[in-house]
Design a protein around this motif. Structure first.
Motif, short mmCIF file in Angstrom:
data_model
loop_
_atom_site.label_atom_id
_atom_site.label_comp_id
_atom_site.label_asym_id
_atom_site.label_seq_id
_atom_site.Cartn_x
_atom_site.Cartn_y
_atom_site.Cartn_z
N TYR A 174 0.85 -0.99 -0.01
CA TYR A 174 0.13 0.11 -0.10
C TYR A 174 0.87 1.19 -0.06
CZ TYR A 174 -3.10 3.63 1.48
OH TYR A 174 -3.86 4.72 1.77
N LYS A 178 0.76 4.27 -2.71
CA LYS A 178 0.05 5.63 -2.29
C LYS A 178 1.04 6.57 -1.64
CE LYS A 178 -3.98 6.37 -2.15
NZ LYS A 178 -4.72 6.91 -2.87
N HIS A 190 -5.46 9.49 1.68
CA HIS A 190 -5.14 8.12 1.89
C HIS A 190 -6.12 7.30 2.07
CE1 HIS A 190 -0.64 7.66 1.88
NE2 HIS A 190 -0.84 8.85 2.24
N ASP A 191 -6.43 6.08 1.73
CA ASP A 191 -7.41 5.20 2.28
C ASP A 191 -7.25 5.03 3.56
OD1 ASP A 191 -8.66 5.35 -0.36
OD2 ASP A 191 -7.32 3.77 -1.27
N CYS A 192 -8.10 5.10 4.41
CA CYS A 192 -8.17 4.96 5.75
C CYS A 192 -9.23 3.91 5.94
CB CYS A 192 -8.13 6.21 6.70
SG CYS A 192 -6.87 7.50 6.34
N GLY A 221 -12.27 6.67 3.65
CA GLY A 221 -11.74 5.40 3.05
C GLY A 221 -12.90 4.48 2.50
N GLY A 240 -5.55 -0.24 3.05
CA GLY A 240 -5.31 1.19 3.72
C GLY A 240 -4.66 1.28 4.73
#
Length: 297
Positions: A174, A178, A190-192, A221, A240
């Motif tokens: 990841y 990212k 970011h994807d959380c 996310g 994530g």
């Protein structure tokens, strides 16, 4: 017959069993004349003669014998049950209900309970997993577990774990895709992986602290869970960033499956505390539980 007259029935059974007003009075701790008055009053209310009295003995009449055979076993059962109830006071016995978040239950409660419960087979423990700030009195729990700064002031709190440090982690894959967030605002890109709390149905804020500056971040996310282990699994699979207790990810960080980011922003919270109402009367079983869970520095 009104319930307040049960004492009259107990007096009758005692006299009939002993066959003597003198012995029965001594056993009941009353005078012989008071006992005789009690029995006469009982016979008057029932409209029946229950005891035949002579100068040498006292024996039940036919009606009295029937009443005695009915009452005596029941009073013995009541006395036996009252004696059994004293076990709750004299030895650790009973069911204890505790509410705790999943992390506290798996990392603190269970390891300590697993050590002590084999020595106390009469103690039963029910652990309810809940991320909400449960009202333990309303929900009839004996105790709850929260971080120290979440315990209400009117509760007794017993520390059961060291301070808890949080960590933000992600898989190497990841981060390669990212990039690494360098500060809290960077989380917005970011994807959380979110944790939904039952309290008001909200998402848990990610809390950070640095140089006395505290920040609560609301992150976004693709995935939201109501369980920390599922968040960990998603982070390991590269979906994530995850905000988790550091001890949950230590093994994976050491093995290279996860990497920490924002380490200088991740706070330390007062550790888990067992809490319960100050008015609670502690049973022997509850005392055993508290002593077993108490954190040793």
């Amino acid at each position: 017959m009104p319930r307040e007259n049960f004492n009259d029935l107990i007096a009758f059974v005692t006299v009939a069993r002993e066959g003597s007003f003198t012995k029965a009075a001594a056993q009941l701790g009353v005078s012989q004349s008071a006992l005789s008055h009690t029995i006469r009053a009982l016979e008057t209310r029932l409209g029946l003669r229950l005891l035949s009295r002579t100068t040498r003995s006292v024996s039940p009449t036919e009606a009295g014998e029937r009443l005695m055979q009915t009452l005596a076993p029941r009073f013995e059962e009541i006395e036996a049950e009252l004696a059994a109830l004293s076990d709750f006071r004299d030895k650790p016995v009973g069911t204890l209900r505790i509410t705790a978040a999943e992390h506290a239950a798996s990392t603190v409660l269970w390891p300590k309970l697993a050590k002590v419960l084999p020595d106390y087979p009469d103690i039963k423990v029910e652990v309810s997993i809940d991320y909400g700030l449960t009202d333990i009195a309303a929900e009839r729990f004996d105790a709850g577990v929260r971080l120290g700064d979440q315990v209400a002031k009117d509760m007794i709190a017993v520390r059961i774990a060291p301070d808890l440090r949080m960590a933000v982690v992600a898989s190497p894959a990841y981060l390669a895709r990212k990039g690494r967030p360098l500060d809290v605002p960077a989380l917005a890109s970011h994807d959380c992986l979110n944790l939904r709390l039952p309290t008001y149905g909200g998402l848990m804020a990610w809390e950070f602290s640095r140089d006395g500056h505290e920040v609560k971040a609301r992150v976004e996310g693709q995935l939201t869970f109501n369980s920390s282990p599922h968040i960990l699994r998603a982070a390991l699979d590269g979906f994530g960033l995850a905000y988790l207790p550091a001890d949950m990810v230590t093994e994976h960080v050491a093995a290279g499956r996860l990497e920490k980011v924002l380490e200088d922003w991740c706070p330390t919270f007062p550790g888990y505390h067992l809490y319960y109402p100050s008015r609670r009367q502690k049973s022997r079983a509850f005392t055993v539980l508290v002593d077993a869970l108490r954190h040793q520095d």
